[in-house]
Design a protein around this motif. Structure first.
Motif, PDB file in Angstrom:
ATOM      1  N   SER A 144     -50.054 -21.334 -69.137  1.00 48.60           N
ATOM      2  CA  SER A 144     -49.511 -22.304 -70.057  1.00 48.60           C
ATOM      3  C   SER A 144     -48.148 -21.956 -70.622  1.00 48.60           C
ATOM      4  CB  SER A 144     -50.497 -22.489 -71.182  1.00 48.60           C
ATOM      5  OG  SER A 144     -51.088 -21.252 -71.468  1.00 48.60           O
ATOM      6  N   LEU A 145     -48.050 -20.831 -71.280  1.00 48.96           N
ATOM      7  CA  LEU A 145     -46.797 -20.501 -71.943  1.00 48.96           C
ATOM      8  C   LEU A 145     -46.067 -19.427 -71.155  1.00 48.96           C
ATOM      9  CD1 LEU A 145     -47.393 -20.270 -75.770  1.00 48.96           C
ATOM     10  CD2 LEU A 145     -45.536 -21.443 -74.622  1.00 48.96           C
ATOM     11  N   ILE A 146     -44.875 -19.784 -70.701  1.00 46.86           N
ATOM     12  CA  ILE A 146     -44.138 -18.866 -69.847  1.00 46.86           C
ATOM     13  C   ILE A 146     -42.944 -18.323 -70.614  1.00 46.86           C
ATOM     14  CG2 ILE A 146     -42.799 -18.722 -67.713  1.00 46.86           C
ATOM     15  CD1 ILE A 146     -45.602 -19.380 -67.088  1.00 46.86           C
ATOM     16  N   SER A 175     -35.698 -30.416 -79.437  1.00 49.97           N
ATOM     17  CA  SER A 175     -36.603 -31.216 -78.616  1.00 49.97           C
ATOM     18  C   SER A 175     -36.823 -30.546 -77.258  1.00 49.97           C
ATOM     19  CB  SER A 175     -35.989 -32.591 -78.434  1.00 49.97           C
ATOM     20  OG  SER A 175     -36.820 -33.348 -77.621  1.00 49.97           O
ATOM     21  N   HIS A 329     -43.137 -21.523 -62.059  1.00 51.94           N
ATOM     22  CA  HIS A 329     -44.369 -22.061 -62.629  1.00 51.94           C
ATOM     23  C   HIS A 329     -44.488 -23.565 -62.361  1.00 51.94           C
ATOM     24  CE1 HIS A 329     -47.399 -23.016 -65.676  1.00 51.94           C
ATOM     25  NE2 HIS A 329     -46.532 -23.798 -66.280  1.00 51.94           N
TER      26      HIS A 329
HETATM   27  N1  LIG Z   1     -42.812 -21.651 -72.547  1.00 48.07           N
HETATM   28  C1  LIG Z   1     -43.238 -22.670 -71.794  1.00 48.07           C
HETATM   29  N2  LIG Z   1     -43.950 -22.433 -70.672  1.00 48.07           N
HETATM   30  C2  LIG Z   1     -44.378 -23.437 -69.891  1.00 48.07           C
HETATM   31  N3  LIG Z   1     -44.150 -24.734 -70.138  1.00 48.07           N
HETATM   32  C3  LIG Z   1     -43.450 -25.044 -71.235  1.00 48.07           C
HETATM   33  C4  LIG Z   1     -42.961 -24.033 -72.120  1.00 48.07           C
HETATM   34  N4  LIG Z   1     -42.302 -24.626 -73.111  1.00 48.07           N
HETATM   35  C5  LIG Z   1     -42.354 -25.933 -72.880  1.00 48.07           C
HETATM   36  N5  LIG Z   1     -43.051 -26.218 -71.754  1.00 48.07           N
HETATM   37  C6  LIG Z   1     -43.278 -27.546 -71.165  1.00 48.07           C
HETATM   38  O1  LIG Z   1     -42.163 -28.349 -71.506  1.00 48.07           O
HETATM   39  C7  LIG Z   1     -42.545 -29.632 -71.953  1.00 48.07           C
HETATM   40  C8  LIG Z   1     -42.067 -29.859 -73.361  1.00 48.07           C
HETATM   41  O2  LIG Z   1     -42.807 -29.053 -74.265  1.00 48.07           O
HETATM   42  P1  LIG Z   1     -43.316 -29.604 -75.677  1.00 48.07           P
HETATM   43  O3  LIG Z   1     -43.823 -31.000 -75.547  1.00 48.07           O
HETATM   44  O4  LIG Z   1     -44.216 -28.606 -76.254  1.00 48.07           O
HETATM   45  O5  LIG Z   1     -41.921 -29.614 -76.443  1.00 48.07           O
HETATM   46  P2  LIG Z   1     -41.594 -30.071 -77.922  1.00 48.07           P
HETATM   47  O6  LIG Z   1     -40.818 -28.976 -78.537  1.00 48.07           O
HETATM   48  O7  LIG Z   1     -42.842 -30.508 -78.596  1.00 48.07           O
HETATM   49  O8  LIG Z   1     -40.617 -31.288 -77.661  1.00 48.07           O
HETATM   50  P3  LIG Z   1     -40.321 -32.580 -78.611  1.00 48.07           P
HETATM   51  O9  LIG Z   1     -39.628 -32.079 -79.824  1.00 48.07           O
HETATM   52  O10 LIG Z   1     -39.431 -33.395 -77.748  1.00 48.07           O
HETATM   53  O11 LIG Z   1     -41.622 -33.195 -78.887  1.00 48.07           O
HETATM   54  C9  LIG Z   1     -44.044 -29.686 -71.810  1.00 48.07           C
HETATM   55  O12 LIG Z   1     -44.381 -30.311 -70.599  1.00 48.07           O
HETATM   56  C10 LIG Z   1     -44.469 -28.232 -71.794  1.00 48.07           C
HETATM   57  O13 LIG Z   1     -45.624 -28.056 -71.037  1.00 48.07           O
END
Ligand SMILES: Nc1ncnc2c1ncn2[C@@H]1O[C@H](COP(=O)(O)OP(=O)(O)OP(=O)(O)O)[C@@H](O)[C@H]1O
Ligand SMILES: [Mg+2]
Length: 463
Positions: A144-146, A175, A329
């Motif tokens: 999940s978190l990379i 964002s 990933h």
């Molecule tokens: N560290 C990470 N590892 C893997 N995938 C990630 C990582 N960070 C973000 N993603 C992927 O990137 C996309 C955006 O992440 P997320 O929706 O959590 O961002 P957000 O900060 O909530 O954005 P917003 O402010 O636009 O809502 C998602 O599809 C998420 O799975």
């Protein structure tokens, strides 16, 4: 890449073992057939199973007994029991003991296939869930978190600590930086992971809807409220409510939310009765809440209440070294089983390392998806990339670093790319580059010396 799921088949009938093995193989799983419980325990110790298929009657031990023993070591292991006619009662008993399902012999191959697939799916869900907590490369590496950058490693450590308690957490970041994934990680790596995680986007809903979503409403509370509705704070009792875009919450609702959090109770709209709730609040925003407090659009008291712990996610351009791993990933996730993995050419990767990513990880994810969807071959070229990346000129250093013909590269190379890209970004300022990467200045000097030595006397970055 995780290896294929391992199915252990314990049955003393050769024919049954053979059928199970061949179905497992057809489905792309690995399998080991054994004729006794003792052997089943032995092979499992060497190669832990993802699914156990066993007969309720084995020569040396009952299937239910084996199930119990295996569950001691792997509590979530899906177990599929097979029974001969007449022992269905035992299978039912086994279900009570935690078997996933049972098959009555003689069974249809199709039926076995379906149940096996369902068990593997269950095992995979559990594996992802465990990966989130116990992933091999730190607590959140798997699935999940990379992020290998020091900045993200710090975030992971913080999540690991904070997840254990129930303080409110405020997640800040531009964002697309991963605020929601972090919120989920906080919940699913905490002790209340079995309780609900519910999210609400305070910016996307009309204020009246936000109110009834959060607190619920009684029947007839307003026009259209034909039925009573339970609020999220109540449904998530014991779990987590994720308040996304908290900066958009109108002032009157800020007051109501603060009261609910302080008193640990909610009052549904139109109702008079207060309901006790105990939820963890994780809020996120890409706005500057402190500025909101200063200009009166965000309540100071609520800000302090939410901001017990804050987690700041750096924009992707400040953690370039995460890009190759994130790309790998996303590519892996997009590749169906049996299809040759896609990879980016050196030049394409160099462009990705040089680009600014205003939309952060989400933009990177979309970029990878789009490129994979539109490009024909396994090798993804620079001109297959979206137009935003066509316009930038890749940094010479990043191109030269060589991304190799595989989406999985040695960490040292990734590190080198990141250092060179950071230097390019800071016009060769080593101290600022080190800062950008979150590494010490001695480290960057040492690394550069290593690269220079490896490349011979002169190297552009050695200035
Ligand atoms: N560290 C990470 N590892 C893997 N995938 C990630 C990582 N960070 C973000 N993603 C992927 O990137 C996309 C955006 O992440 P997320 O929706 O959590 O961002 P957000 O900060 O909530 O954005 P917003 O402010 O636009 O809502 C998602 O599809 C998420 O799975
Ligand atoms: Mg979000």
């Amino acid at each position: 890449m995780p290896s294929a799921p391992h199915i252990v088949i314990a049955d003393d009938q050769d024919a049954v073992r053979e059928i199970c093995t061949s179905v497992a193989t057809q489905l792309g799983y690995r399998s080991t057939g054994v004729a006794s419980a003792r052997e089943a325990l032995q092979v499992s110790e060497q190669d832990p199973p993802d699914v156990l298929v066993c007969d309720v009657r084995l020569p040396d031990m009952g299937g239910v007994e084996l199930l119990k023993r295996m569950k001691q070591a792997w509590p979530k292991l899906p177990v599929l029991l097979t029974t001969a006619n007449g022992t269905v009662g035992m299978a039912v008993e086994a279900m009570k003991q935690g078997a996933a399902d049972y098959l009555t012999k003689p069974f249809e191959v199709d039926e076995l296939r379906l149940l096996l697939q369902a068990c593997v799916r269950q095992a995979q869900l559990d594996r992802e869930d465990r990966g989130l907590r116990l992933g091999s490369r730190g607590p959140f590496a798997a699935g999940s978190l990379i992020g290998n950058s020091p900045a993200m490693q710090r975030v992971f450590r913080l999540i690991g600590k904070v997840a254990q308690n129930r303080y409110s957490v405020l997640i800040l970041g531009e964002s697309g930086t991963g605020k929601e994934v972090v919120a989920r990680a906080l919940h699913y790596s905490g002790p209340e992971r079995d309780r609900p995680f519910l999210a609400i986007d305070c910016g996307a809903l009309a204020p009246t809807l936000v109110e009834s979503e959060l607190f619920g409403h009684v029947k007839g509370a307003f026009t259209g409220a034909e039925r009573a509705r339970t609020g999220l704070l109540e449904v998530a009792d014991g779990g987590t409510v994720f308040l996304d875009e908290i900066g958009e919450l109108p002032l009157d609702l800020q007051v109501k939310l603060l009261r609910a959090l302080q008193e640990k109770e909610v009052r549904p709209v139109g109702g008079s009765r207060a309901i006790k709730v105990d939820v963890r609040i994780v809020a996120a925003t890409n706005r500057d809440l402190q500025a909101g407090v200063a200009n009166g659009t965000f309540r100071k008291d609520l800000f302090f209440r939410l901001n017990v712990v804050s987690i700041k996610l750096p924009p992707l351009r400040e953690r370039v070294m995460d890009i190759p791993q994130l790309v790998a990933h996303f590519l892996e996730r997009l590749t169906p089983p049996g299809v040759a993995p896609r990879y980016f050419s050196d030049e394409a990767m160099a462009r990705m390392l040089s680009y600014d990513w205003p939309g952060n990880v989400r933009e990177l994810e979309n970029c990878v998806e789009r490129t994979v969807a539109l490009a024909p071959g396994p090798r993804l070229e620079a001109n297959d990339l979206p137009s935003a990346l066509q316009q930038i000129r890749p940094r010479a250093a990043a191109t030269g670093a060589g991304v190799g013909d595989s989406s999985v590269r040695a960490m040292a190379e990734v590190e080198k790319d990141a250092i060179l890209a950071a230097l390019q970004r800071t016009n060769g300022d080593k101290l600022r580059a080190a800062e950008l990467l979150g590494i010490g200045k001695t480290t960057i000097y040492r690394k550069l010396k290593e690269y220079a030595q490896a490349a011979g006397a002169h190297m552009a970055v050695g200035r």
